[in-house]
Structures are given as C-alpha cells and as structure tokens.
Scaffold this active site. Structure first.
Site, short mmCIF file in Angstrom:
data_model
loop_
_atom_site.label_atom_id
_atom_site.label_comp_id
_atom_site.label_asym_id
_atom_site.label_seq_id
_atom_site.Cartn_x
_atom_site.Cartn_y
_atom_site.Cartn_z
N GLU A 57 41.05 48.05 37.79
CA GLU A 57 40.08 46.93 37.85
C GLU A 57 38.80 47.21 37.04
O GLU A 57 37.71 47.32 37.61
CB GLU A 57 39.78 46.60 39.31
CG GLU A 57 41.03 46.16 40.06
CD GLU A 57 40.79 45.66 41.47
OE1 GLU A 57 39.69 45.89 42.01
OE2 GLU A 57 41.72 45.04 42.03
N GLU A 94 49.29 45.89 41.46
CA GLU A 94 48.66 45.88 42.79
C GLU A 94 48.49 44.46 43.31
O GLU A 94 48.09 43.55 42.58
CB GLU A 94 47.28 46.54 42.75
CG GLU A 94 46.62 46.63 44.12
CD GLU A 94 45.18 47.11 44.04
OE1 GLU A 94 44.92 48.08 43.31
OE2 GLU A 94 44.32 46.51 44.70
#
Length: 447
Positions: free
Chosen positions: A200, A298
């Site tokens: 991220e 994810e």
C-alpha cells in the site's frame, strides 16, 4: 453426454459444500425458459495459479494459543487438497506489519551494512506454520513477500508507522534487505516466489507504512531492487508493483510498466480490494501490458470479527468473480486466522478472517467467507484456464474454468433474496440448476 456434479452452500438451508443430486442433462432445447449460462470452452483466457492466504505473525500466534490437534485441524482446513480448501499460495510480511505483535525489524539500529540481519523472530510462530502448511498440502507453496515499512532509521519520519519515505542514502541497503530475506527463508527450506515493492504505497497508516509515488516506485525497481536481485543471483524471483487498491491501479501500472528499463524486472501488478470494485481496471492493465500479470495480494473484512455474517462471504465471492473475469492470475486472502477480537494487531486495527479462533473458549468458527472462497479454491485447480461464457442475468454472477484434467468448474453466485434457476448450455447439452437465495454453487462438469 456430460456428467454434472453440483456443490452448494446457502445461507438459509444450513448447507455447506453439500453435493446435490445429479441434475438432469438434456439435448436440443433449454429447460423451462430459465436464465441461460452459455459456456464456450473454445474461448480461452488466463491460466490461473491458485488461491491462498497470509501467514501473518498474528495468525501464527493465534494458532499457537490452542491445542495442537485444533491447530492441525485449522491448517488442514486450508491446505489439505482433499478435505480442505486446497490452498497453494501464501503471503508473508518482511519484518513487521500491523498484524504483528509489535514493530520489529531483522537488523540492529543503524546497521546499514545489514551485518546483523536475522529472521530469528519468525522461527517462533511464522516459520513453523508455513512448514506445517507445506507438509499438510504435500507441496511447496508459492509465497509472495511484502514489506510494510523499512526500519525507522532508514525513513524520513524516523518511525516505522505513519508513512514517511525511504531516505535516498538507504536505497541500496533496503534493496539488499529483500535479497537477504529471500536467502534466509530459502535456508529455512521455504522458497520465496516473489516480492512486492511496498504494501500500500499510497497510504499513510497509523501502523507500519511507507509512501512511494509511481515515479519513486519505478525508479527504486529500475535502479536498485531489480539490479540487486539480479546481482545476488535472484533474478528468477518475481517483482510485483503497486500492491494496493484497484481504483488507481491502471495509472500506477502505466507509469511504471511504460518504462522499459523498469518493466524488464517486473512480473506484474498486485491488487487489493479496499475502496472500489472497479474490476475493469484489471482488464485495462492487461490490454495495455498483455505480457505482464495480475495477482490479488490482499483483501479482508475490516472493523473486527463478524461471526455468522453472510454479506462477508458474498463480498469475497463478488470480488473473486469480478477479478477472475478481468484477467487475474492468482488470489491471496489476508490473515488465515485471527482471534476473537480480530487480532492480535499492534495498533488495534481489528479485522475479520475466514476462520476465527476464540483463544478464551477454544472454539473455532468458520465464517461464510471460508465456504465462499472454497467454492472457487477447491474446484478451480492450479493451472486451470478461464473459458468464455455468456450469462443473461442482471442479478447473478459467474465464472468458468477448465482444469488440466479437462473438467469444467463453473461457479455461480446468487446474492439476492429470492431463489433462481439457471440453465447451463454446454455445446447444446442443457443442465438446469436451482440456486437458493443467498447461495453459491459450483458445478463440476465432465464430458
């Protein structure tokens, strides 16, 4: 004449992975004018790697709190090819993430030469879990590893949490850190298949995080990570960019993959499901860079444990189908297991998981998400190829794959409040299947 096996999970019937009676197969005309799902096995798309989940310290620690036989049962539930979900993929975090027991690294403070590098901490919880999963599945796993943050002293904000950036003077050391991790895991008998550049990279989180814009990620791969892995004899390891949400995945991939010097090191783009369900962005990436790959790295249900919730499983299925139908090649869930709070998590960012272990009572809860994932992972085998289909419905979702043994796995989601019937048309042979309200159905079809 085709043979059809129907496996079903439904909210209101209590059925979980239940084989239904063999449906009638006819030729010539569809049955009863129901919704038609036409399969075109001659229309071929991506080859699929498989399904899996993340070996976080939180998951491994949680399983260490229960009796050995219960821990073994959970591992079997995921990794056994016959009685479990048949997982073949996994993800690890390179030192700590939020689902660790605290911030930690593999080196001592200010050790820019990485002389103190050691993954000893992982030997307590994480490595035994991976090894037991491999043993249960009787195979090596395809493992992807991701960093959440460099050590605090390598960063502009001097802490692992709250974003910040990697300081330029540590670019080389940080690239070498990945190589040392890969080699250390290999020495433990756990081969790492690939790494993502950064978990991220566009998020400043209260937990372990580090920011890169597209140009910074591109240049780190081009000038440091790619060359370092090559120099260390690790050029066969895959490098995956982005490792973040679908919403701006296309823009990120375009900036990085358009650079031929960076692109030559990159296997593909990693996707998370938070923020949006813009599945079409995966197809946009594929169309522009057809020689690159797409993998889901994810996704989870945020906000803590939701025992018994059904919408959670439906979210999994909706996202899996949406991504599979847009060229996704592998799918990795977030935490395999969490405790009764949805942790442990060192900043209280509690989430749900397909299996929840109550460490106080010893109860093991299988959430709807466990069953919904299984309707794909148990029947769409590694190296299956997605095939074409047409579905004349505004409410149902489906996907279809042909396995290496020639069987077809067709998965249909009915997320609605009413039951429906669908007729499968496979080259002029018709099978009618009833889909209860809020259900997921897998059809295994053999010719």
């Amino acid at each position: 004449m085709v043979k059809v096996k129907v496996i079903q999970t439904a909210k209101n019937t209590g059925e979980r992975f239940i084989e239904k009676g063999t449906p009638l197969v006819t030729t010539g005309v569809p049955l009863h004018g129901t919704t038609i799902l036409r399969i075109n096995i001659g229309e071929r798309y991506q080859t699929f790697m498989g399904f899996g989940g993340a070996f976080t310290e939180a998951a491994a620690y949680t399983l260490a709190q229960i009796p050995d036989e219960d821990r073994k049962r959970v591992i079997e539930s995921y990794f056994n090819k016959d009685t479990g979900l048949g997982y073949t993929l996994g993800r690890t975090h390179i030192h700590s993430c939020d689902f660790a027991l605290g911030n930690y690294t593999y080196v001592e403070e200010n050790d820019a030469e990485l002389k103190t590098f050691s993954i000893e901490r992982e030997q307590k919880y994480v490595l035994p879990l991976i090894k037991d999963a491999m043993k249960e599945g009787n195979q090596e796993l395809t493992l992807l590893s991701s960093p959440w943050s460099p050590p605090a002293w390598m960063k502009t904000n001097n802490e692992m949490n709250h974003g910040g950036k990697l300081k330029p003077e540590y670019f080389s050391a940080w690239a070498m850190y990945y190589a040392k991790y890969i080699k250390a895991m290999d020495a433990e008998g756990i081969p790492i298949w690939g790494v993502t550049v950064q978990n991220e990279p566009e998020a400043t989180q209260v937990w372990d995080s580090c920011r890169y814009n597209a140009e910074e990620e591109r240049d780190f791969v081009k000038n440091y990570l790619g060359p370092t892995l090559e120099q260390e004899g690790l050029q066969e390891k895959k490098i995956i960019i982005w490792d973040h949400n679908r919403d701006v995945a296309y823009e990120r991939a375009t900036t990085i993959l358009s650079d031929s010097e960076a692109s030559k090191y990159i296997w593909g783009t990693g996707i998370h499901w938070y923020v949006s369900e813009e599945f079409e962005n995966l197809s946009k990436i594929h169309q522009e860079f057809p020689d690159k790959h797409l993998i889901f790295t994810e996704g989870c249900i945020e906000g803590g444990v939701q025992l018994g919730a059904w919408h959670t499983g439906e979210r999994y299925a909706r996202n899996i189908i949406g991504d599979l139908n847009n060229w996704l090649e592998g799918w990795i869930d977030w935490n395999l297991v969490l405790n009764e709070k949805g942790g442990p998590n060192h900043v209280g960012n509690y989430c749900d998981a397909p299996i929840i272990v109550d460490t106080k009572t010893g109860e093991i809860h299988y959430n709807s998400s466990y069953y919904y994932i299984g309707h794909f992972s148990k029947y769409i085998k590694p190296n299956a190829v997605r095939v074409g289909f047409e579905l004349e419905s505004e409410t149902l979702m489906a996907t279809a794959f042909r396995n290496v043994n020639g069987s077809l796995a067709v998965v249909i989601l009915n997320p609605c409040d009413l039951p429906e019937s669908v007729t499968i048309d496979l080259e002029g042979e018709f099978t009618e299947v009833r889909l209860p309200e809020h259900s997921i159905t897998t059809l295994l079809i053999e010719k």
